[in-house]
Scaffold this active site. Structure first.
Site, mmCIF file in Angstrom:
data_model
loop_
_atom_site.group_PDB
_atom_site.id
_atom_site.type_symbol
_atom_site.label_atom_id
_atom_site.label_comp_id
_atom_site.label_asym_id
_atom_site.label_seq_id
_atom_site.Cartn_x
_atom_site.Cartn_y
_atom_site.Cartn_z
ATOM 1 N N ASN A 109 1.553 11.380 5.381
ATOM 2 C CA ASN A 109 2.573 10.346 5.221
ATOM 3 C C ASN A 109 3.630 10.865 4.257
ATOM 4 O O ASN A 109 3.327 11.167 3.098
ATOM 5 C CB ASN A 109 1.913 9.070 4.690
ATOM 6 C CG ASN A 109 2.835 7.869 4.689
ATOM 7 O OD1 ASN A 109 3.871 7.889 4.054
ATOM 8 N ND2 ASN A 109 2.424 6.810 5.374
ATOM 9 N N THR A 167 1.622 8.433 0.331
ATOM 10 C CA THR A 167 2.883 9.089 0.641
ATOM 11 C C THR A 167 3.149 10.207 -0.366
ATOM 12 O O THR A 167 2.996 10.025 -1.571
ATOM 13 C CB THR A 167 4.033 8.075 0.620
ATOM 14 O OG1 THR A 167 3.806 7.089 1.631
ATOM 15 C CG2 THR A 167 5.363 8.717 0.859
ATOM 16 N N LYS A 185 6.344 4.426 10.225
ATOM 17 C CA LYS A 185 5.696 3.246 9.643
ATOM 18 C C LYS A 185 6.763 2.225 9.302
ATOM 19 O O LYS A 185 7.707 2.523 8.581
ATOM 20 C CB LYS A 185 4.902 3.628 8.392
ATOM 21 C CG LYS A 185 4.030 2.483 7.868
ATOM 22 C CD LYS A 185 3.017 2.985 6.855
ATOM 23 C CE LYS A 185 2.025 1.890 6.478
ATOM 24 N NZ LYS A 185 0.963 2.392 5.581
ATOM 25 N N SER A 236 8.412 1.379 2.525
ATOM 26 C CA SER A 236 7.851 0.908 1.256
ATOM 27 C C SER A 236 8.910 0.121 0.496
ATOM 28 O O SER A 236 10.060 0.554 0.393
ATOM 29 C CB SER A 236 7.387 2.094 0.402
ATOM 30 O OG SER A 236 7.088 1.662 -0.914
ATOM 31 N N MET A 285 3.538 0.870 -6.772
ATOM 32 C CA MET A 285 3.178 2.195 -7.276
ATOM 33 C C MET A 285 4.388 3.121 -7.373
ATOM 34 O O MET A 285 4.550 3.847 -8.345
ATOM 35 C CB MET A 285 2.108 2.823 -6.388
ATOM 36 C CG MET A 285 0.839 1.981 -6.233
ATOM 37 S SD MET A 285 -0.009 1.631 -7.772
ATOM 38 C CE MET A 285 -0.715 3.235 -8.128
ATOM 39 N N GLY A 286 5.230 3.113 -6.320
ATOM 40 C CA GLY A 286 6.442 3.922 -6.376
ATOM 41 C C GLY A 286 6.251 5.379 -6.002
ATOM 42 O O GLY A 286 6.845 6.279 -6.619
ATOM 43 N N PHE A 287 5.414 5.632 -4.977
ATOM 44 C CA PHE A 287 5.204 7.012 -4.493
ATOM 45 C C PHE A 287 4.781 7.949 -5.625
ATOM 46 O O PHE A 287 5.281 9.076 -5.741
ATOM 47 C CB PHE A 287 6.472 7.558 -3.827
ATOM 48 C CG PHE A 287 6.811 6.959 -2.485
ATOM 49 C CD1 PHE A 287 5.977 6.052 -1.855
ATOM 50 C CD2 PHE A 287 7.998 7.309 -1.847
ATOM 51 C CE1 PHE A 287 6.317 5.495 -0.616
ATOM 52 C CE2 PHE A 287 8.337 6.776 -0.612
ATOM 53 C CZ PHE A 287 7.494 5.865 0.002
ATOM 54 N N ASN A 292 1.235 -4.241 -4.980
ATOM 55 C CA ASN A 292 1.404 -2.964 -5.663
ATOM 56 C C ASN A 292 2.873 -2.579 -5.690
ATOM 57 O O ASN A 292 3.639 -2.900 -4.784
ATOM 58 C CB ASN A 292 0.552 -1.876 -4.997
ATOM 59 C CG ASN A 292 1.314 -1.108 -3.936
ATOM 60 O OD1 ASN A 292 2.079 -0.189 -4.225
ATOM 61 N ND2 ASN A 292 1.126 -1.509 -2.672
ATOM 62 N N ASN A 308 8.920 -0.252 -2.679
ATOM 63 C CA ASN A 308 8.805 0.122 -4.084
ATOM 64 C C ASN A 308 9.646 1.318 -4.502
ATOM 65 O O ASN A 308 9.583 1.751 -5.652
ATOM 66 C CB ASN A 308 7.336 0.379 -4.428
ATOM 67 C CG ASN A 308 6.483 -0.842 -4.170
ATOM 68 O OD1 ASN A 308 6.874 -1.956 -4.496
ATOM 69 N ND2 ASN A 308 5.335 -0.645 -3.538
ATOM 70 N N THR A 309 10.414 1.880 -3.588
ATOM 71 C CA THR A 309 11.404 2.903 -3.916
ATOM 72 C C THR A 309 12.776 2.304 -3.636
ATOM 73 O O THR A 309 13.067 1.932 -2.495
ATOM 74 C CB THR A 309 11.208 4.183 -3.068
ATOM 75 O OG1 THR A 309 9.938 4.763 -3.400
ATOM 76 C CG2 THR A 309 12.308 5.195 -3.340
ATOM 77 N N LYS A 314 -3.525 9.572 -2.247
ATOM 78 C CA LYS A 314 -2.169 10.101 -2.156
ATOM 79 C C LYS A 314 -2.133 11.627 -2.167
ATOM 80 O O LYS A 314 -1.285 12.243 -1.510
ATOM 81 C CB LYS A 314 -1.320 9.566 -3.305
ATOM 82 C CG LYS A 314 -1.037 8.069 -3.239
ATOM 83 C CD LYS A 314 -0.300 7.599 -4.469
ATOM 84 C CE LYS A 314 -0.056 6.096 -4.438
ATOM 85 N NZ LYS A 314 0.940 5.699 -3.441
ATOM 86 N N ASN A 373 3.585 -1.890 7.151
ATOM 87 C CA ASN A 373 3.488 -1.639 5.723
ATOM 88 C C ASN A 373 3.284 -2.975 4.993
ATOM 89 O O ASN A 373 3.043 -4.000 5.614
ATOM 90 C CB ASN A 373 4.770 -0.944 5.243
ATOM 91 C CG ASN A 373 4.517 0.003 4.079
ATOM 92 O OD1 ASN A 373 3.738 -0.292 3.178
ATOM 93 N ND2 ASN A 373 5.192 1.146 4.086
ATOM 94 N N THR A 374 3.423 -2.966 3.681
ATOM 95 C CA THR A 374 3.276 -4.199 2.893
ATOM 96 C C THR A 374 4.504 -5.093 3.056
ATOM 97 O O THR A 374 5.562 -4.648 3.510
ATOM 98 C CB THR A 374 3.082 -3.865 1.409
ATOM 99 O OG1 THR A 374 4.193 -3.083 0.949
ATOM 100 C CG2 THR A 374 1.803 -3.086 1.193
ATOM 101 N N ALA A 433 -2.563 5.211 4.387
ATOM 102 C CA ALA A 433 -1.951 5.973 3.297
ATOM 103 C C ALA A 433 -1.921 5.135 2.026
ATOM 104 O O ALA A 433 -1.916 3.906 2.068
ATOM 105 C CB ALA A 433 -0.538 6.384 3.689
ATOM 106 N N ASN A 460 7.623 7.465 6.305
ATOM 107 C CA ASN A 460 7.587 6.207 5.561
ATOM 108 C C ASN A 460 8.984 5.889 5.041
ATOM 109 O O ASN A 460 9.462 6.521 4.100
ATOM 110 C CB ASN A 460 6.591 6.300 4.407
ATOM 111 C CG ASN A 460 6.365 4.958 3.721
ATOM 112 O OD1 ASN A 460 7.055 3.976 3.994
ATOM 113 N ND2 ASN A 460 5.396 4.912 2.831
#
Length: 342
Positions: free
Chosen positions: A147, A91, A221, A183, A118-120, A116, A185-186, A71, A250-251, A67, A180
């Site tokens: 995802n 996602t 995930k 992440s 990105m923030g969904f 990254n 990033n959120t 997106k 994940n990352t 994912a 998910n």
């Protein structure tokens, strides 16, 4: 060919290059005479002996796309023709959202990595669902995972509603789901990995799943930054809720042992690529041994070579996914992995 053009791509902003490349790939696949034929003859991997059946789904080969790469499900056909055995989109969130401010993706070339945040960023679940509906009518053979996540503005106490909306909207157009909550990033999202909220979320989705007459496999995930005690909780949660399995991992937010410039290493976001290879494999092995192989695991994180993929499968993964390795090594990596697996 990819080794020749990659240095040119890597001179430009990674997010802009990403959009440039996938749009031209789609054009070549959809509109260039014999484009599909050329891609399939060059890259496609449908070889007897590579097929897998995992959580009730038949995969033509065990190498999928993770994912985050597509997106909004805009490039599925073209990416499938590069040889992937399955494509995971998202996602996706209930409402469209722009994601975090740019720049939000950074290459750490000395480390074979990407950061990254990105923030969904995505166009919303309604847009994705309609696009997948049309694709499934055209070609139902491509295995697609959905995802799903929550919108940034949705508080964690109401997050379950966002996951339900995405689940219901995509139910008829994906083959499996990925929840998910990992992440980085959120803001606050990883708090949903705690035992109580995660159990509640997964139970709610499973209850909804069983009411549909048919059910879809639901996977979770997870982050690579969990402790062994937290991984023990994850195993227990999978078995308690009855979900189909896990995606690991994940990352990471860890920055130890990197060689790239300090200003790059210091960028906020999730790190993917070669620095994650060992840790993600460790997590897979731990989960597989702790659960005694009770559920399937999709292995992802730092797969840049056939050997990396084989290590994850040997550690207990049933399937693998690419993202950063695909960017660094090019589409030929898929076929190289599959040939090695034979």
């Amino acid at each position: 060919m990819y080794r020749i053009i990659k240095p040119v791509f890597f001179k430009f902003d990674p997010e802009k290059v990403h959009h440039f490349v996938v749009r031209r790939l789609k054009w070549f696949n959809d509109y260039f005479p014999l484009g599909k034929t050329i891609l399939r003859s060059s890259f496609d991997v449908s070889i007897k002996g590579l097929e897998r059946e995992v959580f009730g789904i038949k995969f033509r080969n065990p190498v999928g796309l993770a994912a985050g790469f597509d997106k909004n499900g805009e490039y599925i056909e073209a990416l499938s023709n590069l040889g992937f055995g399955f494509i995971e989109v998202g996602t996706v969130t209930p409402m469209p959202q722009p994601g975090n401010d740019k720049p939000r993706m950074f290459r750490l070339q000395e480390d074979g990595a990407i950061i990254n945040r990105m923030g969904f960023n995505n166009k919303g679940v309604d847009t994705l669902a309609e696009r997948l509906r049309l694709l499934k009518k055209k070609d139902a053979s491509i295995v697609i995972g959905g995802n799903i996540g929550k919108n940034k503005v949705t508080p964690n106490e109401e997050a379950v509603n966002d996951y339900i909306k995405c689940f219901d909207r995509l139910f008829d157009v994906v083959d499996y789901f990925v929840v998910n909550v990992s992440s980085p990033n959120t803001p606050g999202l990883r708090e949903l990995q705690e035992k109580e909220p995660l159990t509640n979320l997964l139970k709610t989705l499973q209850e909804r799943n069983s009411k549909n007459g048919i059910s879809r496999p639901i996977l979770l995930k997870i982050a690579p930054d969990l402790t062994n005690e937290q991984l023990d909780d994850i195993v227990e949660i999978v078995q308690t809720t009855g979900i189909a399995g896990l995606i690991a991992t994940n990352t990471t937010i860890d920055r130890n042992g990197l060689y790239s410039a300090p200003e790059l290493v210091g960028e906020a976001g999730g790190l993917s690529g070669k620095p994650l290879t060992s840790r993600s494999t460790e997590v897979i092995r731990y989960l597989s041994e702790k659960s005694k192989g009770a559920f399937p695991i999709i292995g992802v994180g730092g797969i840049h070579s056939p050997e990396d993929a084989k290590e994850k499968l040997a550690a207990g993964a049933s399937l693998v996914q690419l993202y950063t390795g695909f960017i660094y090594e090019g589409p030929g990596l898929i076929k190289r992995i599959c040939k090695e697996l034979l």
